[in-house]
Design a protein around this motif. Structure first.
Motif, short mmCIF file in Angstrom:
data_model
loop_
_atom_site.label_atom_id
_atom_site.label_comp_id
_atom_site.label_asym_id
_atom_site.label_seq_id
_atom_site.Cartn_x
_atom_site.Cartn_y
_atom_site.Cartn_z
N HIS A 181 -15.54 7.46 5.54
CA HIS A 181 -14.17 7.97 5.20
C HIS A 181 -13.22 6.73 4.95
O HIS A 181 -12.09 6.82 4.52
CB HIS A 181 -13.62 8.64 6.57
CG HIS A 181 -13.38 7.50 7.76
ND1 HIS A 181 -14.59 6.97 8.44
CD2 HIS A 181 -12.49 6.88 8.29
CE1 HIS A 181 -14.24 6.08 9.48
NE2 HIS A 181 -12.92 6.08 9.33
N ARG A 228 -11.16 3.74 3.00
CA ARG A 228 -10.84 3.60 1.88
C ARG A 228 -10.01 2.59 1.63
O ARG A 228 -9.33 2.12 2.65
CB ARG A 228 -10.02 5.19 1.11
CG ARG A 228 -10.91 6.10 1.08
CD ARG A 228 -10.22 7.47 0.93
NE ARG A 228 -11.07 8.46 0.83
CZ ARG A 228 -11.63 8.89 -0.31
NH1 ARG A 228 -11.52 8.26 -1.41
NH2 ARG A 228 -12.39 9.89 -0.25
N LEU A 229 -9.98 1.97 0.32
CA LEU A 229 -9.43 0.52 0.06
C LEU A 229 -8.49 0.61 -1.13
O LEU A 229 -9.01 1.29 -2.05
CB LEU A 229 -10.47 -0.48 0.01
CG LEU A 229 -9.98 -1.94 -0.32
CD1 LEU A 229 -8.98 -2.48 0.88
CD2 LEU A 229 -11.04 -2.71 -0.50
N THR A 230 -7.35 0.29 -1.24
CA THR A 230 -6.52 0.01 -2.13
C THR A 230 -6.18 -1.38 -2.20
O THR A 230 -5.73 -2.13 -1.65
CB THR A 230 -5.32 0.92 -1.92
OG1 THR A 230 -5.44 2.21 -2.14
CG2 THR A 230 -4.15 0.66 -3.21
N ILE A 251 -8.56 -2.88 7.57
CA ILE A 251 -8.31 -1.28 7.45
C ILE A 251 -8.98 -0.62 8.83
O ILE A 251 -8.43 -0.04 9.37
CB ILE A 251 -8.95 -0.69 6.44
CG1 ILE A 251 -8.13 -1.12 5.24
CG2 ILE A 251 -8.88 0.87 6.51
CD1 ILE A 251 -8.78 -0.83 3.71
N GLN A 258 -8.24 1.94 -6.05
CA GLN A 258 -7.09 2.87 -5.49
C GLN A 258 -7.67 3.87 -4.53
O GLN A 258 -8.10 4.81 -5.26
CB GLN A 258 -6.32 3.44 -6.75
CG GLN A 258 -5.08 4.24 -6.41
CD GLN A 258 -4.57 4.72 -7.75
OE1 GLN A 258 -4.85 4.73 -8.72
NE2 GLN A 258 -3.28 5.20 -7.52
N GLN A 259 -7.48 3.89 -3.50
CA GLN A 259 -8.12 4.84 -2.53
C GLN A 259 -9.56 5.20 -2.60
O GLN A 259 -10.21 6.18 -2.57
CB GLN A 259 -7.28 6.01 -2.36
CG GLN A 259 -5.77 5.82 -1.72
CD GLN A 259 -6.06 5.69 -0.29
OE1 GLN A 259 -6.60 6.35 0.24
NE2 GLN A 259 -5.54 4.52 0.13
N GLU A 260 -10.20 3.89 -3.05
CA GLU A 260 -11.60 3.89 -3.17
C GLU A 260 -12.38 4.13 -1.80
O GLU A 260 -12.14 3.48 -1.27
CB GLU A 260 -12.26 2.67 -4.15
CG GLU A 260 -13.44 2.70 -4.71
CD GLU A 260 -13.37 2.63 -6.13
OE1 GLU A 260 -14.35 2.84 -6.91
OE2 GLU A 260 -12.16 2.18 -6.66
N ASP A 261 -13.50 4.98 -2.19
CA ASP A 261 -14.39 5.15 -0.52
C ASP A 261 -15.28 4.26 -0.53
O ASP A 261 -15.62 3.34 -1.80
CB ASP A 261 -14.95 6.46 -0.90
CG ASP A 261 -15.77 6.79 -1.94
OD1 ASP A 261 -17.08 6.17 -1.94
OD2 ASP A 261 -15.49 7.67 -2.81
N PRO A 305 0.93 -1.09 0.06
CA PRO A 305 0.05 -0.07 -0.17
C PRO A 305 0.78 1.17 -0.04
O PRO A 305 0.23 2.25 -0.37
CB PRO A 305 -0.91 -0.22 1.31
CG PRO A 305 -0.01 -1.10 2.02
CD PRO A 305 0.66 -1.90 1.19
N ASN A 306 2.15 1.15 0.46
CA ASN A 306 2.74 2.51 0.54
C ASN A 306 3.66 2.87 -0.88
O ASN A 306 4.45 3.61 -0.78
CB ASN A 306 3.98 2.39 1.59
CG ASN A 306 3.08 2.36 2.97
OD1 ASN A 306 2.00 2.60 2.82
ND2 ASN A 306 3.88 2.21 4.04
#
Length: 408
Positions: free
Chosen positions: A367, A369-371, A390, A340-343, A81-82
């Protein structure tokens, strides 16, 4: 890069990484690495964990863990994720041996944390996850609706179907594509319209009368004439469809345009590849160009945008022209969810359409979010468990309503 120390790797695998150690280890995992070194660290942590387990552990609980763990395997083949998502995409496609090595390492590492944490999280509702594990998608489903209202389940067809009353012949090729051939004579003025619908949890691809390809995502439809007139090729659609449009010339050697209508816009095409997302429950209509060129026209304002490959037109209150992430927009075509950082609201809509469930949650969870990349052929539990990792969530599944309730 410099190899992380054994102590750093062990702290990471135990979930006790300090400071920048998490990012360092995940960068190391994203590159070519010494798999024997990593496996030695994993074995050490595993042995230490095993020694702390209660020898009187219930066998049935272990069996449940094993079954749940097996269902989660696809989740672990994801990008660290980073790191830059696109950069990871390139690195993750290097070699199948590399992917297998990373997948095995992440599965073992994640299972260590899973043993320590999963049962505490689910203690209040131990059967929930097992029920969600059984929610699996279908695929390759669609029905053809003829002008007389007759419905044909395309997914059940094989070989060739002749429908003389409908002036139509349908064939299914080796790739599973339906090839649609009109039997209406070229000189005939007869115009009849057919519709193809995909249900929730379905997906289908068809070759249209002019040779163009349309791939329909779940809960989508296209309406098209059985025989295109000489001056234009016009269809309408709902939901999400990917198109590969054939270039067709008239008797004067001029290109015949292909026009796609949605509720809010019209797309004019000559020959190209593009994706249209026009679900009614989405905040905007999205047109993403892969190849060629298209002109997108807003019906209400008559505003126009000309797209180049790699661009996206978003139509909400007005047009937005953006650089498109083609991997994200086209992942559904190859059988993946690409987040990709999907809410949470966007994730819930996509999961609902594919798995046929309703997902509800309080505003306090918006708030989240998932990648990650997840196979659409996996059980829904894979993604639900990732959301739980998460943010600590209580998950309830109401089977009669086919509704998943997420709560803090």
């Amino acid at each position: 890069m410099v190899k992380p120390s054994k102590e750093t790797l062990i702290r990471y695998l135990k979930g006790n990484a300090e400071g920048d150690e998490k990012g360092i280890v995940e960068l190391y995992l994203s590159m070519d690495m010494d798999s024997s070194y990593l496996e030695a660290c994993i074995r050490e942590v595993w042995q230490e964990l095993d020694q702390t387990n209660d020898p009187e552990d219930d066998h049935e609980e272990k069996l449940k863990f094993y079954q749940l763990f097996e269902s989660r395997k696809p989740e672990f083949i994801q990008y660290p994720p980073n790191l830059s998502f696109k950069e990871n995409k390139k690195r993750f496609s290097l070699t199948s041996k590399w992917i297998s090595s990373i997948a095995a390492a992440l599965i073992l590492a994640s299972s260590i944390l899973y043993i320590k944490n999963f049962w505490q999280k689910e203690a209040s509702n131990p059967e929930t996850f097992d029920k969600i594990t059984r929610i699996e998608p279908n695929s390759d489903q669609a029905e053809l609706i003829l002008p007389n209202g007759e419905k044909i389940a395309l997914s059940e067809q094989s070989g060739e179907i002749l429908l003389p009353n409908a002036h139509l012949k349908i064939e299914k090729n080796e790739s599973g594509e339906i090839i649609y051939r009109s039997l209406i004579p070229q000189t005939a003025q007869l115009t009849t319209w057919n519709t193809i619908n995909t249900p929730i949890a379905g997906q289908f691809q068809i070759i249209l009368p002019d040779g163009s390809k349309a791939i329909l995502n779940a809960a989508s439809s296209i309406r098209y004439p059985q025989k295109f007139p000489a001056h234009e090729r016009r269809i309408s659609m709902k939901g999400e469809v990917y198109f590969e449009i054939e270039k067709v010339l008239d008797s004067q050697k001029r290109k015949i345009p292909f026009i796609v209508e949605t509720e809010k816009q019209e797309i004019q095409v000559l020959g190209t590849k593009f994706n249209v997302n026009a679900y009614s429950d989405e905040p905007f209509t999205s047109t993403t160009l892969v190849e060629g060129s298209v002109q997108v026209i807003a019906k209400e304002s008559a505003e126009m945008l000309l797209l180049k490959p790699g661009q996206e037109a978003r139509l909400g209150n007005g047009f937005q022209l953006l650089d498109a992430d083609l991997d994200a927009h086209l992942a559904w075509r190859s059988g993946d969810f690409y987040f990709q950082q999907e809410d949470l609201s966007s994730i819930s809509r996509k999961l609902s359409r594919w798995y046929g469930v309703e997902i509800s949650y309080p505003n306090s969870l918006q708030h989240i979010r998932l990648t990650g990349i997840f196979s659409k052929s996996s059980s829904l539990s894979t993604i639900i468990e990732s959301l739980k990792n998460i943010h600590t969530l209580h998950v309830t599944y109401l089977a009669k309503e086919r509704r998943i309730v997420l709560q803090e």
